[in-house]
Design an enzyme around this catalytic site. Structure first.
Site, PDB file in Angstrom:
ATOM      1  N   ARG A  66      13.464  -3.822  -5.526  1.00 43.26           N
ATOM      2  CA  ARG A  66      12.035  -3.704  -5.771  1.00 43.26           C
ATOM      3  C   ARG A  66      11.785  -3.829  -7.264  1.00 43.26           C
ATOM      4  NH1 ARG A  66       9.838  -0.444  -1.764  1.00 43.26           N
ATOM      5  NH2 ARG A  66       7.792  -1.024  -2.569  1.00 43.26           N
ATOM      6  N   LYS A  81       3.946   6.034   4.793  1.00 40.88           N
ATOM      7  CA  LYS A  81       3.226   4.765   4.810  1.00 40.88           C
ATOM      8  C   LYS A  81       2.953   4.278   6.231  1.00 40.88           C
ATOM      9  CE  LYS A  81       5.394   3.323   0.460  1.00 40.88           C
ATOM     10  NZ  LYS A  81       6.118   2.245  -0.238  1.00 40.88           N
ATOM     11  N   PRO A  98       0.830  -1.206   0.000  1.00 36.56           N
ATOM     12  CA  PRO A  98       0.000   0.000   0.000  1.00 36.56           C
ATOM     13  C   PRO A  98       0.868   1.262   0.000  1.00 36.56           C
ATOM     14  CG  PRO A  98      -0.880  -1.617   1.536  1.00 36.56           C
ATOM     15  CD  PRO A  98       0.444  -2.149   1.065  1.00 36.56           C
ATOM     16  N   GLU A  99       0.488   2.229  -0.827  1.00 29.59           N
ATOM     17  CA  GLU A  99       1.288   3.447  -0.955  1.00 29.59           C
ATOM     18  C   GLU A  99       0.660   4.580  -0.149  1.00 29.59           C
ATOM     19  OE1 GLU A  99       3.139   4.132  -4.654  1.00 29.59           O
ATOM     20  OE2 GLU A  99       2.877   2.060  -5.339  1.00 29.59           O
TER      21      GLU A  99
END
Length: 285
Positions: A254, A58, A9-10
Protein backbone atom coordinates in the site's frame (compact mmCIF):
# COMPACT_ATOMS: atom_id res chain seq x y z
CA UNK A 1 5.22 6.04 -8.47
CA UNK A 2 1.81 6.91 -9.89
CA UNK A 3 0.79 10.54 -10.00
CA UNK A 4 -2.66 9.91 -8.55
CA UNK A 5 -3.69 8.39 -5.25
CA UNK A 6 -6.85 6.31 -5.14
CA UNK A 7 -7.96 5.92 -1.54
CA UNK A 8 -10.15 3.11 -0.29
CA UNK A 9 -12.99 4.40 1.90
CA UNK A 10 -11.91 4.17 5.54
CA UNK A 11 -13.79 3.29 8.69
CA UNK A 12 -15.26 6.73 9.23
CA UNK A 13 -16.69 6.88 5.70
CA UNK A 14 -18.15 3.38 6.01
CA UNK A 15 -19.62 4.27 9.42
CA UNK A 16 -21.34 7.30 7.89
CA UNK A 17 -22.65 5.13 5.04
CA UNK A 18 -24.11 2.65 7.54
CA UNK A 19 -25.78 5.49 9.44
CA UNK A 20 -27.44 6.83 6.28
CA UNK A 21 -28.62 3.38 5.20
CA UNK A 22 -29.95 2.63 8.67
CA UNK A 23 -31.90 5.89 8.76
CA UNK A 24 -33.48 5.09 5.40
CA UNK A 25 -34.20 1.37 5.89
CA UNK A 26 -34.51 0.43 9.59
CA UNK A 27 -38.01 -0.74 10.46
CA UNK A 28 -39.22 -0.62 6.86
CA UNK A 29 -40.21 -3.60 4.67
CA UNK A 30 -38.42 -4.11 1.37
CA UNK A 31 -40.65 -3.95 -1.71
CA UNK A 32 -37.89 -4.75 -4.22
CA UNK A 33 -34.50 -6.45 -4.05
CA UNK A 34 -32.07 -7.03 -6.89
CA UNK A 35 -28.65 -8.51 -6.09
CA UNK A 36 -26.47 -8.51 -9.19
CA UNK A 37 -23.70 -10.79 -8.01
CA UNK A 38 -22.73 -14.35 -8.93
CA UNK A 39 -24.23 -16.94 -6.61
CA UNK A 40 -26.83 -14.69 -4.98
CA UNK A 41 -28.60 -13.10 -7.94
CA UNK A 42 -31.69 -15.32 -7.56
CA UNK A 43 -32.24 -14.43 -3.89
CA UNK A 44 -35.28 -12.28 -3.20
CA UNK A 45 -35.88 -10.57 0.14
CA UNK A 46 -39.04 -8.72 -0.84
CA UNK A 47 -41.25 -8.47 2.22
CA UNK A 48 -38.39 -8.69 4.72
CA UNK A 49 -37.98 -5.80 7.15
CA UNK A 50 -34.62 -4.23 7.87
CA UNK A 51 -33.61 -4.56 11.51
CA UNK A 52 -30.49 -2.40 11.25
CA UNK A 53 -27.53 -1.50 9.08
CA UNK A 54 -24.20 -1.33 10.87
CA UNK A 55 -20.54 -1.05 9.98
CA UNK A 56 -17.78 -3.38 11.11
CA UNK A 57 -14.46 -1.80 10.21
CA UNK A 58 -14.76 -1.28 6.46
CA UNK A 59 -17.62 -3.78 6.09
CA UNK A 60 -21.35 -3.08 5.93
CA UNK A 61 -23.91 -5.45 7.45
CA UNK A 62 -27.56 -5.01 6.45
CA UNK A 63 -29.57 -7.23 8.82
CA UNK A 64 -33.07 -8.44 7.96
CA UNK A 65 -35.82 -9.91 10.14
CA UNK A 66 -35.70 -13.14 8.10
CA UNK A 67 -32.38 -13.89 9.81
CA UNK A 68 -30.27 -12.95 6.79
CA UNK A 69 -27.54 -10.33 6.42
CA UNK A 70 -26.60 -8.61 3.17
CA UNK A 71 -22.87 -7.93 3.49
CA UNK A 72 -20.99 -5.47 1.30
CA UNK A 73 -17.54 -3.95 1.07
CA UNK A 74 -16.80 -0.80 -0.93
CA UNK A 75 -13.15 -1.63 -1.77
CA UNK A 76 -11.66 1.15 -3.92
CA UNK A 77 -14.58 2.52 -5.94
CA UNK A 78 -17.79 1.34 -4.30
CA UNK A 79 -20.50 3.44 -2.73
CA UNK A 80 -24.09 3.22 -1.58
CA UNK A 81 -26.40 5.88 -2.96
CA UNK A 82 -29.79 6.65 -1.41
CA UNK A 83 -32.46 7.96 -3.75
CA UNK A 84 -36.20 8.48 -3.93
CA UNK A 85 -37.73 5.06 -4.58
CA UNK A 86 -40.17 6.51 -7.12
CA UNK A 87 -37.42 7.67 -9.45
CA UNK A 88 -34.39 5.46 -8.59
CA UNK A 89 -33.23 3.17 -11.37
CA UNK A 90 -30.33 0.69 -11.28
CA UNK A 91 -27.74 1.04 -14.03
CA UNK A 92 -24.75 -0.90 -15.36
CA UNK A 93 -22.71 -0.07 -12.25
CA UNK A 94 -25.36 -1.21 -9.79
CA UNK A 95 -24.50 -4.41 -7.91
CA UNK A 96 -27.30 -4.24 -5.33
CA UNK A 97 -30.67 -2.51 -5.40
CA UNK A 98 -32.82 -2.49 -2.26
CA UNK A 99 -36.00 -0.46 -2.02
CA UNK A 100 -38.68 0.43 0.49
CA UNK A 101 -41.78 2.36 -0.46
CA UNK A 102 -39.91 5.61 0.24
CA UNK A 103 -36.20 5.09 -0.30
CA UNK A 104 -33.95 3.03 -2.54
CA UNK A 105 -30.36 2.05 -1.88
CA UNK A 106 -28.10 1.51 -4.88
CA UNK A 107 -24.84 -0.32 -4.23
CA UNK A 108 -22.61 0.99 -7.00
CA UNK A 109 -19.33 -0.68 -8.07
CA UNK A 110 -19.21 -2.70 -4.85
CA UNK A 111 -16.05 -4.68 -4.17
CA UNK A 112 -17.81 -7.46 -2.28
CA UNK A 113 -21.41 -8.60 -1.92
CA UNK A 114 -22.56 -11.61 0.08
CA UNK A 115 -25.61 -12.98 1.84
CA UNK A 116 -25.26 -15.08 4.98
CA UNK A 117 -27.39 -16.05 7.92
CA UNK A 118 -27.02 -13.32 10.52
CA UNK A 119 -25.74 -15.86 13.04
CA UNK A 120 -22.95 -16.68 10.56
CA UNK A 121 -21.64 -13.13 10.08
CA UNK A 122 -18.44 -14.24 11.79
CA UNK A 123 -17.52 -16.16 8.63
CA UNK A 124 -17.12 -12.79 6.88
CA UNK A 125 -15.94 -10.42 9.59
CA UNK A 126 -14.77 -12.66 12.41
CA UNK A 127 -11.13 -12.21 11.39
CA UNK A 128 -11.22 -8.48 12.09
CA UNK A 129 -9.51 -6.89 15.08
CA UNK A 130 -11.24 -4.41 17.40
CA UNK A 131 -13.33 -1.93 15.43
CA UNK A 132 -11.85 1.55 15.86
CA UNK A 133 -15.38 3.01 15.79
CA UNK A 134 -17.22 0.05 17.28
CA UNK A 135 -18.55 -0.95 20.67
CA UNK A 136 -15.83 -3.60 20.82
CA UNK A 137 -13.00 -1.06 20.60
CA UNK A 138 -10.17 -2.24 22.86
CA UNK A 139 -7.06 -0.04 22.58
CA UNK A 140 -4.90 -2.34 24.70
CA UNK A 141 -5.70 -5.34 22.48
CA UNK A 142 -5.21 -3.31 19.30
CA UNK A 143 -1.83 -2.05 20.54
CA UNK A 144 -0.73 -5.60 21.36
CA UNK A 145 -1.89 -6.84 17.95
CA UNK A 146 0.43 -4.40 16.17
CA UNK A 147 3.45 -6.54 17.06
CA UNK A 148 2.28 -9.20 14.58
CA UNK A 149 3.63 -7.20 11.64
CA UNK A 150 7.20 -6.27 10.64
CA UNK A 151 6.48 -2.54 10.29
CA UNK A 152 4.21 -0.21 12.23
CA UNK A 153 2.74 1.19 8.99
CA UNK A 154 1.74 -2.26 7.71
CA UNK A 155 0.44 -3.14 11.18
CA UNK A 156 -1.98 -0.19 11.18
CA UNK A 157 -3.27 -1.22 7.77
CA UNK A 158 -3.79 -4.87 8.78
CA UNK A 159 -7.50 -5.17 9.54
CA UNK A 160 -6.87 -8.24 11.69
CA UNK A 161 -5.08 -5.96 14.17
CA UNK A 162 -7.64 -3.16 14.28
CA UNK A 163 -10.48 -2.59 11.86
CA UNK A 164 -11.13 0.64 10.02
CA UNK A 165 -7.75 2.30 9.42
CA UNK A 166 -6.70 2.85 5.80
CA UNK A 167 -3.83 4.60 4.08
CA UNK A 168 -4.98 8.10 4.98
CA UNK A 169 -5.30 7.59 8.70
CA UNK A 170 -2.26 5.32 8.91
CA UNK A 171 -0.02 7.98 7.36
CA UNK A 172 -1.54 10.83 9.36
CA UNK A 173 -1.38 8.93 12.63
CA UNK A 174 2.30 8.07 12.23
CA UNK A 175 3.22 11.60 11.16
CA UNK A 176 1.44 13.12 14.14
CA UNK A 177 3.14 10.61 16.46
CA UNK A 178 6.53 11.34 14.76
CA UNK A 179 7.12 7.67 13.98
CA UNK A 180 8.92 6.20 10.98
CA UNK A 181 6.33 3.98 9.24
CA UNK A 182 8.92 1.22 8.70
CA UNK A 183 9.77 0.89 12.40
CA UNK A 184 9.25 -2.68 13.72
CA UNK A 185 6.35 -2.35 16.18
CA UNK A 186 7.83 -5.01 18.46
CA UNK A 187 10.69 -2.57 19.12
CA UNK A 188 8.34 0.17 20.27
CA UNK A 189 7.51 0.48 23.97
CA UNK A 190 3.97 -0.48 24.92
CA UNK A 191 2.94 3.11 25.75
CA UNK A 192 4.08 4.23 22.28
CA UNK A 193 1.99 1.58 20.54
CA UNK A 194 -0.96 2.53 22.74
CA UNK A 195 -0.52 6.19 21.78
CA UNK A 196 -0.59 5.18 18.10
CA UNK A 197 -3.91 3.32 18.30
CA UNK A 198 -5.43 6.01 20.50
CA UNK A 199 -4.41 8.64 17.95
CA UNK A 200 -6.04 6.64 15.14
CA UNK A 201 -9.17 6.29 17.26
CA UNK A 202 -9.39 10.04 17.84
CA UNK A 203 -8.82 10.87 14.17
CA UNK A 204 -11.49 8.47 12.89
CA UNK A 205 -13.84 9.57 15.65
CA UNK A 206 -13.58 13.16 14.44
CA UNK A 207 -13.68 12.08 10.81
CA UNK A 208 -17.05 10.38 11.08
CA UNK A 209 -18.64 13.69 12.07
CA UNK A 210 -17.92 15.32 8.71
CA UNK A 211 -18.27 14.48 5.04
CA UNK A 212 -14.77 15.83 4.36
CA UNK A 213 -11.99 14.01 6.22
CA UNK A 214 -9.49 16.25 7.94
CA UNK A 215 -6.60 15.71 10.32
CA UNK A 216 -5.35 19.30 10.25
CA UNK A 217 -8.62 20.88 11.35
CA UNK A 218 -9.06 22.51 7.93
CA UNK A 219 -11.49 21.06 5.40
CA UNK A 220 -10.56 22.94 2.26
CA UNK A 221 -9.21 20.63 -0.43
CA UNK A 222 -5.41 20.49 -0.25
CA UNK A 223 -5.34 21.72 3.36
CA UNK A 224 -7.01 18.82 5.13
CA UNK A 225 -4.04 16.45 5.62
CA UNK A 226 -0.50 16.70 6.96
CA UNK A 227 1.22 14.24 4.62
CA UNK A 228 -1.32 11.98 2.92
CA UNK A 229 -1.59 12.78 -0.79
CA UNK A 230 1.13 15.45 -0.46
CA UNK A 231 4.24 13.78 -1.90
CA UNK A 232 6.54 16.33 -3.54
CA UNK A 233 5.10 19.17 -1.44
CA UNK A 234 6.60 20.93 1.60
CA UNK A 235 5.98 19.37 5.00
CA UNK A 236 3.61 21.57 6.99
CA UNK A 237 5.77 21.06 10.09
CA UNK A 238 9.40 21.32 8.95
CA UNK A 239 9.29 22.55 5.35
CA UNK A 240 11.09 19.44 4.03
CA UNK A 241 9.65 17.41 1.18
CA UNK A 242 6.88 14.89 1.83
CA UNK A 243 7.44 11.56 0.07
CA UNK A 244 5.50 8.41 -0.76
CA UNK A 245 6.71 4.80 -0.86
CA UNK A 246 5.20 1.34 -0.80
CA UNK A 247 4.73 -0.56 2.43
CA UNK A 248 3.49 -4.03 3.28
CA UNK A 249 4.03 -7.63 2.19
CA UNK A 250 4.39 -8.59 -1.50
CA UNK A 251 1.11 -8.50 -3.47
CA UNK A 252 -0.46 -6.43 -0.66
CA UNK A 253 1.68 -3.31 -0.78
CA UNK A 254 0.00 0.00 0.00
CA UNK A 255 1.09 3.61 -0.38
CA UNK A 256 2.56 5.36 2.66
CA UNK A 257 3.08 9.12 2.71
CA UNK A 258 5.64 10.45 5.18
CA UNK A 259 8.16 13.19 5.90
CA UNK A 260 11.74 11.81 6.07
CA UNK A 261 12.88 14.80 8.13
CA UNK A 262 10.17 14.58 10.77
CA UNK A 263 9.90 10.80 10.80
CA UNK A 264 13.44 9.51 10.80
CA UNK A 265 14.72 9.20 7.25
CA UNK A 266 13.95 7.58 3.92
CA UNK A 267 11.94 4.38 3.68
CA UNK A 268 13.80 1.21 2.66
CA UNK A 269 11.50 1.07 -0.40
CA UNK A 270 12.17 4.73 -1.33
CA UNK A 271 14.92 5.27 -3.92
CA UNK A 272 15.19 8.96 -3.00
CA UNK A 273 14.53 10.23 -6.51
CA UNK A 274 12.56 13.48 -6.88
CA UNK A 275 8.80 13.00 -6.73
CA UNK A 276 6.29 15.26 -8.42
CA UNK A 277 3.22 16.36 -6.50
CA UNK A 278 0.34 13.99 -7.18
CA UNK A 279 -1.44 14.94 -10.37
CA UNK A 280 1.34 17.28 -11.53
CA UNK A 281 2.16 17.32 -15.22
CA UNK A 282 5.78 16.34 -16.02
CA UNK A 283 6.07 19.40 -18.25
CA UNK A 284 5.08 21.73 -15.43
CA UNK A 285 7.33 20.16 -12.82
Amino acid sequence: MANAERTMPEGDTVWRTAQRLNQAFAGEPLIRTDLRWPGISTLDFTGDTTLEVISRGKHLLHRLDSGHTVHSHLRMEGQWLIADAATARPDAQTRAFLSTARWAGLGQRLGMLDVVRTDAEHTLVGHLGPDVLGADWDPALAAANLTRNPTIGAALLDQANLAGVGTLYAAETLFMERLHPWTPPAELPGPVRLAVVNRAHRLLGRGRQHAVQSTTGRRRRGENTWVHGRSGLPCRRCGGTVRVAMIGPPTRERTMFYCPTCQGGLAPTDDGRPQRPLGASPRRY
